[in-house]
Design a protein around this motif. Structure first.
Motif, PDB file in Angstrom:
ATOM      1  N   ASN A 216       0.805  -1.235   0.000  1.00 34.70           N
ATOM      2  CA  ASN A 216       0.000   0.000   0.000  1.00 34.70           C
ATOM      3  C   ASN A 216       0.833   1.278   0.000  1.00 34.70           C
ATOM      4  OD1 ASN A 216      -2.640  -0.787  -0.342  1.00 34.70           O
ATOM      5  ND2 ASN A 216      -3.040  -1.082   1.846  1.00 34.70           N
ATOM      6  N   GLU A 248      -6.394  -4.519   3.121  1.00 38.05           N
ATOM      7  CA  GLU A 248      -7.051  -4.371   1.822  1.00 38.05           C
ATOM      8  C   GLU A 248      -6.205  -3.445   0.955  1.00 38.05           C
ATOM      9  OE1 GLU A 248     -11.503  -4.044   0.031  1.00 38.05           O
ATOM     10  OE2 GLU A 248     -11.171  -3.226   2.018  1.00 38.05           O
ATOM     11  N   GLU A 250      -5.223  -0.448  -1.228  1.00 41.60           N
ATOM     12  CA  GLU A 250      -5.835   0.866  -1.428  1.00 41.60           C
ATOM     13  C   GLU A 250      -6.196   1.011  -2.903  1.00 41.60           C
ATOM     14  OE1 GLU A 250      -2.912   3.487   0.313  1.00 41.60           O
ATOM     15  OE2 GLU A 250      -3.540   2.920   2.345  1.00 41.60           O
ATOM     16  N   ASN A 398      -8.239   1.473  10.857  1.00 41.24           N
ATOM     17  CA  ASN A 398      -7.680   1.494   9.509  1.00 41.24           C
ATOM     18  C   ASN A 398      -6.245   0.981   9.418  1.00 41.24           C
ATOM     19  OD1 ASN A 398     -10.037   2.621   8.569  1.00 41.24           O
ATOM     20  ND2 ASN A 398      -9.339   4.703   9.016  1.00 41.24           N
ATOM     21  N   SER A 400      -3.731  -0.505   7.513  1.00 40.35           N
ATOM     22  CA  SER A 400      -3.571  -0.784   6.087  1.00 40.35           C
ATOM     23  C   SER A 400      -2.111  -1.027   5.710  1.00 40.35           C
ATOM     24  CB  SER A 400      -4.129   0.363   5.241  1.00 40.35           C
ATOM     25  OG  SER A 400      -3.386   1.533   5.500  1.00 40.35           O
ATOM     26  N   ARG A 401      -1.223  -0.956   6.699  1.00 48.53           N
ATOM     27  CA  ARG A 401       0.195  -1.219   6.444  1.00 48.53           C
ATOM     28  C   ARG A 401       0.666  -2.319   7.385  1.00 48.53           C
ATOM     29  NH1 ARG A 401       2.582   3.603   3.842  1.00 48.53           N
ATOM     30  NH2 ARG A 401       0.813   4.309   2.595  1.00 48.53           N
TER      31      ARG A 401
END
Ligand code: PLP
Length: 464
Positions: A216, A248, A250, A398, A400-401
């Motif tokens: 991401n 997920e 991005e 969130n 995301s990493r």
């Protein structure tokens, strides 16, 4: 006085008071004496008393006696809703009559021979029909073999030595896959250029030939790929990084990988061993990005050992034994074992687009209700959900990493795992869990309620 079952506190989570931590562990110990006994016995002959590192957990692993539908039963007769499903493999639950009958029919005919069988093409046809990237298919006996062989085919096809993978990504246990699977984020190089981190026993040459990318992070990934493109045979990625906290992609991230690999002649491999369950055509259909190759496993074997490699004909044809100039050898004693093929065919027949949609809908409801519950918790908890996959994080929203997820409160997640076992629900000690088809609305309610009781037992949610 009885010896302290848990002398040193291996769950040093500041989120829960020590007496509640101890109470949760003691309740687990009291409920599972037969598992403890079995583990003590196994410890004499199996390293760590287990055969798969991933099933090991403190204070002793839960030993499974049987499975039925969405449930597992342990040696003491405790029943659990199984939210691991053999790490997402058991998409239809346990002992599905149609799948068992197909496997039993095959069992009566014999289990494996050195001869071609019609089941191979039958399952391959189903995969070609479902997966946008699949022109040709081969079967192995595990996901590990699938990723190992996809990477080897990519090296043969491109003539280049190195591969790239993402930090936190898991693709099985061969040397190239084991680089930077769960590295310490504080000791793995800069965020924008992670170093290759090996665990004991990995060949130094594998470490040198694996470029590690940050998921991401479009800018860093672009820079790293541009710099190393000339030596990269393949980029392997789980389109949703399930094993790194369910990250997920991005918007634009998978298309970026597609563009960069096309530009530089690098083979793009989607490892869909887990994510195939997300959509009828896997995550590649869901996100509309078609890789050059796809690796498969788990659900396509219907509960039996399997791996699958699918992809573009010009790459897959490196496995053709008649290939002029030599081929990539792909030939294992139990590759495409007939019972796995028979069970996989029945499983895919039952795992229709409609059942996937319904399953994902129930999972989305569970996620909504859990997030609402987490808002009332005294600890910051967040939930990632994609289709029927979910991951609870003991940290900010969130995730995301990889590195942000890896800095969460791991000890709390291990405690939550035990507290949920006490409430009759099995999830993974690192927070990953999933729903399976037989889990209906009532099961979703009971999972939500079990979370409420487990969080209350850990002292992070008001009422009990
Ligand atoms: N790839 C992914 C994404 C996985 O999750 C796994 C296993 O969990 C593998 C590969 C390896 O599969 P197997 O355990 O069948 O070797």
């Amino acid at each position: 006085m009885a010896p302290d079952p848990y002398p040193a506190d291996p769950y040093p989570s500041n989120a829960c008071p020590p007496e509640l931590r101890r109470a949760v562990v003691e309740r687990y110990v009291a409920r599972t004496p037969s598992s403890k006994h079995a583990h003590d016995r196994a410890s004499h002959v199996l390293p760590g008393g287990v055969n798969r590192n991933i099933v090991h957990h403190g204070p002793h692993p839960m030993f499974v006696a049987s499975g039925a539908g969405p449930y597992l039963t342990d040696l003491d007769g405790n029943r659990y809703l199984d939210l691991i499903g053999n790490y997402t493999a058991m998409i239809l639950g346990n002992c599905v009559p149609q799948v068992m009958e197909a496997a039993a029919r095959q069992l009566a005919l014999g289990t494996a021979w050195a001869g071609a069988t019609t089941g191979e093409a039958a399952l391959a046809e189903m995969i070609v029909e479902r997966l946008p990237s699949a022109e040709l298919v081969r079967f192995a006996a595990s996901g590990t073999e699938a990723t190992m062989m996809a990477l080897r085919a990519a090296r043969a096809f491109t003539g280049r030595p190195a591969i790239a993978k993402f930090e936190g990504g898991y693709h099985g246990i061969h040397d190239f896959a084991m680089i930077s699977v769960a590295p310490d984020p504080n000791d793995s190089g800069p965020d924008e250029a992670p170093r290759s981190v090996a665990t004991p026993g990995i060949a130094p040459s594998a470490t040198a030939d694996v470029l590690v990318l940050p998921f991401n992070d479009a800018k860093s990934v672009t820079a790293l790929i541009e710099r190393h493109a000339h030596r990269l045979a393949a980029i392997i990625v789980e389109p949703v990084l399930a094993n790194a906290g369910l990250l997920e992609p991005e918007p634009g991230f998978l298309p970026l990988l597609r563009d960069l690999t096309t530009k530089h002649g690098i083979v793009l491999i989607f490892d869909e061993v887990i994510t195939l369950r997300l959509d009828y055509g896997g995550a590649q259909a869901m996100y509309g990005v078609t890789p050059d190759m796809t690796t498969l496993g788990k659900i396509i074997g219907g509960g039996y050992p399997i791996g699958g490699i699918a992809g573009r004909a010009d790459i897959m044809n490196w496995f053709d034994p008649t290939k002029a100039g030599g081929s990539v050898t792909l030939s294992g004693t139990f590759h495409g074992a007939p019972m796995a093929l028979a069970a996989g065919i029945e499983t895919l027949k039952l795992f229709t687009a409609d059942s996937i949609e319904a399953l994902n809908g129930r999972s989305a409801r569970l996620a909504r209700e859990l997030r609402a519950m987490f808002e009332r918790a005294s600890l910051t908890l967040s939930l990632n959900q994609v289709g029927s996959l979910l991951n609870v994080h003991a940290m900010a929203e969130n995730v995301s990493r990889y590195r942000s997820g890896a800095r969460g409160d791991k000890a709390f997640l291990k405690l939550l795992h035990l507290a949920m076992l006490n409430e009759g629900v099995l999830l993974s000690p690192r927070g990953l869990f999933c729903l399976s088809v037989p889990m209906d609305d009532a099961a979703v309610d009971s999972i939500r309620d079990a979370f409420g009781r487990a969080l209350a037992a850990l002292g992070v949610l008001g009422e009990r």
